[in-house]
Write a protein that holds these residues in place. Structure first.
Motif, PDB file in Angstrom:
ATOM      1  N   PRO A  71     -21.346   2.171  59.831  1.00  0.00           N
ATOM      2  CA  PRO A  71     -20.929   2.565  58.479  1.00  0.00           C
ATOM      3  C   PRO A  71     -22.002   2.190  57.453  1.00  0.00           C
ATOM      4  O   PRO A  71     -22.737   1.219  57.634  1.00  0.00           O
ATOM      5  CB  PRO A  71     -19.645   1.757  58.248  1.00  0.00           C
ATOM      6  CG  PRO A  71     -19.766   0.597  59.158  1.00  0.00           C
ATOM      7  CD  PRO A  71     -20.549   1.072  60.348  1.00  0.00           C
ATOM      8  N   GLU A  72     -22.059   2.970  56.384  1.00  0.00           N
ATOM      9  CA  GLU A  72     -23.043   2.689  55.332  1.00  0.00           C
ATOM     10  C   GLU A  72     -22.603   1.456  54.554  1.00  0.00           C
ATOM     11  O   GLU A  72     -21.413   1.223  54.336  1.00  0.00           O
ATOM     12  CB  GLU A  72     -23.165   3.879  54.389  1.00  0.00           C
ATOM     13  CG  GLU A  72     -23.893   5.045  55.001  1.00  0.00           C
ATOM     14  CD  GLU A  72     -24.243   6.091  53.961  1.00  0.00           C
ATOM     15  OE1 GLU A  72     -24.519   5.728  52.805  1.00  0.00           O
ATOM     16  OE2 GLU A  72     -24.236   7.266  54.324  1.00  0.00           O
ATOM     17  N   THR A  73     -23.579   0.655  54.132  1.00  0.00           N
ATOM     18  CA  THR A  73     -23.309  -0.553  53.371  1.00  0.00           C
ATOM     19  C   THR A  73     -23.935  -0.401  51.996  1.00  0.00           C
ATOM     20  O   THR A  73     -25.114  -0.058  51.888  1.00  0.00           O
ATOM     21  CB  THR A  73     -23.903  -1.788  54.075  1.00  0.00           C
ATOM     22  OG1 THR A  73     -23.409  -1.823  55.415  1.00  0.00           O
ATOM     23  CG2 THR A  73     -23.544  -3.062  53.367  1.00  0.00           C
ATOM     24  N   ASP A  74     -23.157  -0.654  50.979  1.00  0.00           N
ATOM     25  CA  ASP A  74     -23.660  -0.558  49.609  1.00  0.00           C
ATOM     26  C   ASP A  74     -24.041  -1.952  49.126  1.00  0.00           C
ATOM     27  O   ASP A  74     -23.173  -2.794  48.858  1.00  0.00           O
ATOM     28  CB  ASP A  74     -22.591   0.053  48.703  1.00  0.00           C
ATOM     29  CG  ASP A  74     -23.110   0.260  47.287  1.00  0.00           C
ATOM     30  OD1 ASP A  74     -24.338   0.282  47.094  1.00  0.00           O
ATOM     31  OD2 ASP A  74     -22.265   0.399  46.372  1.00  0.00           O
ATOM     32  N   ILE A  79     -28.294  -6.508  45.197  1.00  0.00           N
ATOM     33  CA  ILE A  79     -29.695  -6.307  44.795  1.00  0.00           C
ATOM     34  C   ILE A  79     -29.847  -6.496  43.292  1.00  0.00           C
ATOM     35  O   ILE A  79     -30.786  -7.161  42.831  1.00  0.00           O
ATOM     36  CB  ILE A  79     -30.175  -4.906  45.238  1.00  0.00           C
ATOM     37  CG1 ILE A  79     -30.231  -4.847  46.761  1.00  0.00           C
ATOM     38  CG2 ILE A  79     -31.522  -4.577  44.628  1.00  0.00           C
ATOM     39  CD1 ILE A  79     -30.437  -3.458  47.317  1.00  0.00           C
ATOM     40  N   ALA A  80     -28.919  -5.963  42.516  1.00  0.00           N
ATOM     41  CA  ALA A  80     -28.985  -6.110  41.058  1.00  0.00           C
ATOM     42  C   ALA A  80     -28.855  -7.579  40.664  1.00  0.00           C
ATOM     43  O   ALA A  80     -29.574  -8.065  39.773  1.00  0.00           O
ATOM     44  CB  ALA A  80     -27.884  -5.276  40.409  1.00  0.00           C
ATOM     45  N   ARG A  81     -27.940  -8.304  41.331  1.00  0.00           N
ATOM     46  CA  ARG A  81     -27.750  -9.727  41.042  1.00  0.00           C
ATOM     47  C   ARG A  81     -29.014 -10.523  41.353  1.00  0.00           C
ATOM     48  O   ARG A  81     -29.470 -11.347  40.552  1.00  0.00           O
ATOM     49  CB  ARG A  81     -26.556 -10.261  41.847  1.00  0.00           C
ATOM     50  CG  ARG A  81     -26.208 -11.710  41.544  1.00  0.00           C
ATOM     51  CD  ARG A  81     -24.905 -12.160  42.212  1.00  0.00           C
ATOM     52  NE  ARG A  81     -24.578 -11.521  43.482  1.00  0.00           N
ATOM     53  CZ  ARG A  81     -25.011 -11.938  44.674  1.00  0.00           C
ATOM     54  NH1 ARG A  81     -25.803 -12.979  44.768  1.00  0.00           N
ATOM     55  NH2 ARG A  81     -24.637 -11.311  45.771  1.00  0.00           N
ATOM     56  N   LEU A  82     -29.611 -10.267  42.514  1.00  0.00           N
ATOM     57  CA  LEU A  82     -30.841 -10.976  42.889  1.00  0.00           C
ATOM     58  C   LEU A  82     -31.986 -10.627  41.946  1.00  0.00           C
ATOM     59  O   LEU A  82     -32.772 -11.501  41.558  1.00  0.00           O
ATOM     60  CB  LEU A  82     -31.217 -10.654  44.337  1.00  0.00           C
ATOM     61  CG  LEU A  82     -30.299 -11.247  45.407  1.00  0.00           C
ATOM     62  CD1 LEU A  82     -30.662 -10.697  46.779  1.00  0.00           C
ATOM     63  CD2 LEU A  82     -30.383 -12.763  45.400  1.00  0.00           C
ATOM     64  N   ARG A  83     -32.084  -9.370  41.565  1.00  0.00           N
ATOM     65  CA  ARG A  83     -33.138  -8.949  40.631  1.00  0.00           C
ATOM     66  C   ARG A  83     -32.992  -9.689  39.301  1.00  0.00           C
ATOM     67  O   ARG A  83     -33.975 -10.199  38.740  1.00  0.00           O
ATOM     68  CB  ARG A  83     -33.085  -7.446  40.408  1.00  0.00           C
ATOM     69  CG  ARG A  83     -34.223  -6.942  39.535  1.00  0.00           C
ATOM     70  CD  ARG A  83     -34.192  -5.456  39.228  1.00  0.00           C
ATOM     71  NE  ARG A  83     -33.961  -4.640  40.396  1.00  0.00           N
ATOM     72  CZ  ARG A  83     -32.961  -3.754  40.517  1.00  0.00           C
ATOM     73  NH1 ARG A  83     -32.120  -3.568  39.535  1.00  0.00           N
ATOM     74  NH2 ARG A  83     -32.819  -3.053  41.608  1.00  0.00           N
ATOM     75  N   ASP A  84     -31.768  -9.781  38.804  1.00  0.00           N
ATOM     76  CA  ASP A  84     -31.536 -10.492  37.543  1.00  0.00           C
ATOM     77  C   ASP A  84     -31.880 -11.973  37.665  1.00  0.00           C
ATOM     78  O   ASP A  84     -32.501 -12.547  36.762  1.00  0.00           O
ATOM     79  CB  ASP A  84     -30.069 -10.333  37.106  1.00  0.00           C
ATOM     80  CG  ASP A  84     -29.745  -8.912  36.674  1.00  0.00           C
ATOM     81  OD1 ASP A  84     -30.691  -8.150  36.366  1.00  0.00           O
ATOM     82  OD2 ASP A  84     -28.541  -8.567  36.660  1.00  0.00           O
ATOM     83  N   GLN A  85     -31.503 -12.596  38.797  1.00  0.00           N
ATOM     84  CA  GLN A  85     -31.815 -14.014  38.984  1.00  0.00           C
ATOM     85  C   GLN A  85     -33.324 -14.240  39.034  1.00  0.00           C
ATOM     86  O   GLN A  85     -33.827 -15.213  38.454  1.00  0.00           O
ATOM     87  CB  GLN A  85     -31.163 -14.530  40.271  1.00  0.00           C
ATOM     88  CG  GLN A  85     -29.672 -14.686  40.190  1.00  0.00           C
ATOM     89  CD  GLN A  85     -29.067 -15.124  41.515  1.00  0.00           C
ATOM     90  OE1 GLN A  85     -29.764 -15.254  42.524  1.00  0.00           O
ATOM     91  NE2 GLN A  85     -27.758 -15.366  41.514  1.00  0.00           N
ATOM     92  N   ILE A  86     -34.043 -13.345  39.706  1.00  0.00           N
ATOM     93  CA  ILE A  86     -35.504 -13.499  39.807  1.00  0.00           C
ATOM     94  C   ILE A  86     -36.146 -13.315  38.440  1.00  0.00           C
ATOM     95  O   ILE A  86     -37.025 -14.087  38.033  1.00  0.00           O
ATOM     96  CB  ILE A  86     -36.085 -12.519  40.847  1.00  0.00           C
ATOM     97  CG1 ILE A  86     -35.622 -12.923  42.249  1.00  0.00           C
ATOM     98  CG2 ILE A  86     -37.608 -12.469  40.778  1.00  0.00           C
ATOM     99  CD1 ILE A  86     -35.908 -11.881  43.318  1.00  0.00           C
ATOM    100  N   GLN A  87     -35.712 -12.314  37.686  1.00  0.00           N
ATOM    101  CA  GLN A  87     -36.292 -12.063  36.358  1.00  0.00           C
ATOM    102  C   GLN A  87     -35.982 -13.196  35.379  1.00  0.00           C
ATOM    103  O   GLN A  87     -36.800 -13.535  34.530  1.00  0.00           O
ATOM    104  CB  GLN A  87     -35.776 -10.735  35.803  1.00  0.00           C
ATOM    105  CG  GLN A  87     -36.378  -9.534  36.502  1.00  0.00           C
ATOM    106  CD  GLN A  87     -35.784  -8.213  36.029  1.00  0.00           C
ATOM    107  OE1 GLN A  87     -34.790  -8.190  35.299  1.00  0.00           O
ATOM    108  NE2 GLN A  87     -36.400  -7.121  36.452  1.00  0.00           N
ATOM    109  N   ASN A  88     -34.795 -13.805  35.503  1.00  0.00           N
ATOM    110  CA  ASN A  88     -34.410 -14.908  34.606  1.00  0.00           C
ATOM    111  C   ASN A  88     -34.980 -16.244  35.060  1.00  0.00           C
ATOM    112  O   ASN A  88     -34.894 -17.231  34.330  1.00  0.00           O
ATOM    113  CB  ASN A  88     -32.882 -15.016  34.512  1.00  0.00           C
ATOM    114  CG  ASN A  88     -32.272 -13.793  33.878  1.00  0.00           C
ATOM    115  OD1 ASN A  88     -32.926 -13.086  33.123  1.00  0.00           O
ATOM    116  ND2 ASN A  88     -31.012 -13.529  34.191  1.00  0.00           N
TER     117      ASN A  88
END
Length: 107
Positions: A71-74, A79-88
């Motif tokens: 099954p496909e996994t979303d 990814i958005a959460r990790l991106r925000d943590q890395i940018q902050n």
């Protein structure tokens, strides 16, 4: 229609038919092979027309079928959460977990 056009074959536009009317050589060339040549071709076919598929290709095919069936996994939220943590600058790496994962892969 001029004389040159009447000598051209209708199937192959740039070829000419035999103007003299002796088509015996062409007809003989178009006849099927005799039985000796037929048997020779069959032997060549048996000897030369084999296919072997490497195990790596078979493995890839099995893996591809398993991936297609899964099954496909979303993961877009993760990814958005990790991106925000890395940018902050708030993302904390767990070095021990990474080391354990590397060791498990090696063993």
């Amino acid at each position: 229609m001029n004389n040159i056009d009447s000598t051209r074959s209708k199937f192959f536009p740039n070829t000419r038919t035999d103007v003299t009317g002796t088509n015996a050589a062409k007809i003989k060339a178009l006849q099927r092979n005799d039985s000796g040549r037929f048997n020779e071709l069959k032997e060549m076919e048996k000897r030369d027309s084999s296919v072997s598929i490497p195990e790596a290709v078979k493995d890839f095919s099995r893996i591809r079928k398993a991936v297609d069936a899964a099954p496909e996994t979303d993961n877009s939220e993760k990814i958005a959460r990790l991106r925000d943590q890395i940018q902050n600058g708030t993302y904390k790496m767990d070095f021990e977990a990474i080391a354990d994962k590397i060791l498990k892969e090696e063993i």
